[in-house]
Design a protein around this motif. Sequence first.
Motif, PDB file in Angstrom:
ATOM      1  N   LYS A 345       0.257  -5.080  24.053  1.00 28.34           N
ATOM      2  CA  LYS A 345       1.304  -6.182  23.358  1.00 28.34           C
ATOM      3  C   LYS A 345       1.380  -6.059  22.237  1.00 28.34           C
ATOM      4  N   LYS A 346       2.589  -6.300  21.135  1.00 27.98           N
ATOM      5  CA  LYS A 346       2.795  -5.603  20.260  1.00 27.98           C
ATOM      6  C   LYS A 346       2.135  -7.212  19.520  1.00 27.98           C
ATOM      7  N   ILE A 347       1.896  -7.554  18.445  1.00 22.05           N
ATOM      8  CA  ILE A 347       0.973  -9.019  17.780  1.00 22.05           C
ATOM      9  C   ILE A 347       1.820  -8.996  16.831  1.00 22.05           C
ATOM     10  N   PHE A 348       2.335  -7.653  15.589  1.00 28.10           N
ATOM     11  CA  PHE A 348       2.791  -7.775  14.550  1.00 28.10           C
ATOM     12  C   PHE A 348       4.172  -6.879  14.535  1.00 28.10           C
ATOM     13  N   GLU A 349       5.686  -7.245  13.440  1.00 27.76           N
ATOM     14  CA  GLU A 349       5.848  -6.131  13.482  1.00 27.76           C
ATOM     15  C   GLU A 349       6.251  -6.366  11.850  1.00 27.76           C
ATOM     16  N   SER A 350       7.012  -5.668  10.872  1.00 26.83           N
ATOM     17  CA  SER A 350       7.183  -6.328   9.885  1.00 26.83           C
ATOM     18  C   SER A 350       8.214  -4.947   9.051  1.00 26.83           C
ATOM     19  N   PRO A 351       9.053  -4.939   8.817  1.00 27.76           N
ATOM     20  CA  PRO A 351       9.819  -4.343   7.683  1.00 27.76           C
ATOM     21  C   PRO A 351       9.397  -3.888   6.027  1.00 27.76           C
ATOM     22  N   TYR A 352       9.036  -2.571   5.261  1.00 31.86           N
ATOM     23  CA  TYR A 352       8.590  -2.472   4.105  1.00 31.86           C
ATOM     24  C   TYR A 352       9.372  -3.216   3.276  1.00 31.86           C
ATOM     25  N   LEU A 353       9.084  -4.317   2.569  1.00 27.84           N
ATOM     26  CA  LEU A 353       9.822  -4.281   0.739  1.00 27.84           C
ATOM     27  C   LEU A 353       9.327  -4.092  -0.125  1.00 27.84           C
ATOM     28  N   GLU A 354      10.194  -3.264  -1.483  1.00 23.64           N
ATOM     29  CA  GLU A 354       9.522  -2.510  -2.399  1.00 23.64           C
ATOM     30  C   GLU A 354       8.553  -4.533  -3.361  1.00 23.64           C
ATOM     31  N   TYR A 355       7.564  -3.766  -3.781  1.00 28.81           N
ATOM     32  CA  TYR A 355       6.518  -4.353  -3.863  1.00 28.81           C
ATOM     33  C   TYR A 355       7.211  -5.427  -5.054  1.00 28.81           C
ATOM     34  N   SER A 356       7.502  -5.424  -6.125  1.00 32.34           N
ATOM     35  CA  SER A 356       8.442  -6.544  -6.545  1.00 32.34           C
ATOM     36  C   SER A 356       9.661  -7.061  -6.737  1.00 32.34           C
ATOM     37  N   GLN A 357      10.369  -7.053  -5.346  1.00 35.47           N
ATOM     38  CA  GLN A 357      11.760  -6.593  -5.223  1.00 35.47           C
ATOM     39  C   GLN A 357      12.270  -6.592  -6.367  1.00 35.47           C
TER      40      GLN A 357
END
Length: 568
Positions: A345-357
């Motif tokens: 079961k997938k319990i987490f999925e997220s894109p990576y964003l640049e630290y300071s945006q």
Amino acid sequence: MKNRLPYFFLENQPLNNKTYYRMGGKARFFAEPNNISEIQQAIFWTKENSIPCSVLGSGSNSVYADGDFAGLVISLEKLSAWHWENSETLFVEAGVTNTEIAEICLQENRAGAGWMYRMPGQLGASVRMNARCYGGEISQIVSQIFTLDMDGILKTYRNEEVFQGYKKTLLMNKPEIVIGARLRFPQTESPEILMQFMHECEADRHKKKHFFMPSCGSTFKNNYSIGKPSGQLFDQLGLKGTRVGNAAVSEFHANFVWNLGNASTYDMLSLTAIMRSKAMTELDADLELEVQPVGEFSQTLYTKCGMQALGPSYQSEKNNKWVGLLWHPNERHTKKSASLKAFPKKIFESPYLEYSQNSYQGIPSIGIEIVQLISMSKAIKNANQPFLKWLTYCPDSLEKYFLHSPPRKNNKKNNFVDELWKYSVSELFIADVKNSNRYLEFEMTVNGDWIALEFIGLRQRSERSQIPNEQLWSGLEIIRLYKNDLLKGELRNSFGMSFTYNQLKTIINKKSRKILIQGALSLGDRKYLLAPYWKQNKYSKSEGGEIVKNEIVPNFHQPSKYWLISLF
């Protein structure tokens, strides 16, 4: 209430000043989350206290019942961050308005968003309903959608998974909150041409008196099997000017219902019921509401307005119907779906964003997922069996982003390397929910080099991790770079680790079945990314009251900001 109110909650908040229609009663609780973690906190709070919950954007397409809303309304207004990840890709939080998106693209001479200018509403709702006008449609510019479901799980969707046609999406009948999206604008255009189109769209709205009186714009969707827009059908029926109380069909656009002043939601919906009935009986046209009623409504109004087509409903104690909700306490009594019991079961999925945006520093193709391989109870009984799997993935070649690797030692397949952070690595932090300063850190390169560390305080290694020891993590499985079809047929490169319960048990809270996690990338060349992202305070006021830009120094060791995950 079982728990104290979070600091971002209000009580007895009037809703008539939160919607375009200027109608509705009061919300018993009203949340104004500042970031996605606070949205998750609000979701858990409403379920723990067994009260109904709804989500509100700018209120441009929803109307709340006249009676008090005996639950929680979650406002997305403060989710207003955005930044260009590269020259074509714009990351936008759900609370950014459609007009702002058009203006952001104008500043960069990017074509594709001009039709959104002066279109009421925010991105979240526009994505959820696949908004369209003036030849444009949200589905044409969205590449990825990020949501949060009622289990507090972050999810990532591709365009083709969500959009299903004219004002129809997967999310319209799913209890998930759109928290943001990636928009793509590959074409450029001169600012003069872009501005001309934007002003034409605005002029047409003024011509049709879109902003003349409080309204939510088009009341009904078009039924294309009829061959005419709904506005023309109502015009043909002679409904312009028809009134119920202080609600009236616009004299300029027959699919608009106006609040002429102090109209009630009952007035407005009673009028739409008349419009829908006439279209059906006289023109055999079955029309569906575009405006979303929210709250508790009589069975009669529910049926006459066709609210059954707008998603799940729940019976109230008064034999009324609850509609337009994100969650209702009765939901917990429904039969659990097979998907909740199924593993993996997938319990987490997220894109990576640049630290300071910061703009033009992102890498929009890299993401992270965590999969629970077996149930918690089974993991406790089989403590050396793989329990959680962590993957860093990308449809592109990962080597072009992870440029710096440590030298191979004795031609070993996988090297255990201290200070691996000096190279290009993906990192996963897992912390104890009861004491977030107690956490584990795992680092890995695309070539399979890795390290695992245990901390008992911020950057304070435990005694057994003072000198990193590979043997302490016996049984940890290294997942080398490979291609798979986990994204429903889309090939992607990925690498990561799988962990046993034994390896994680020091930071898993068995009673709550929760952990805190944080994904991070340290790619070298001062490139740092987060998943999920943190809301950074880029600006602050100096002692003299001037706005100054803050210097944001990357620091992954901030467990108070980590994401809460439930284990099943």
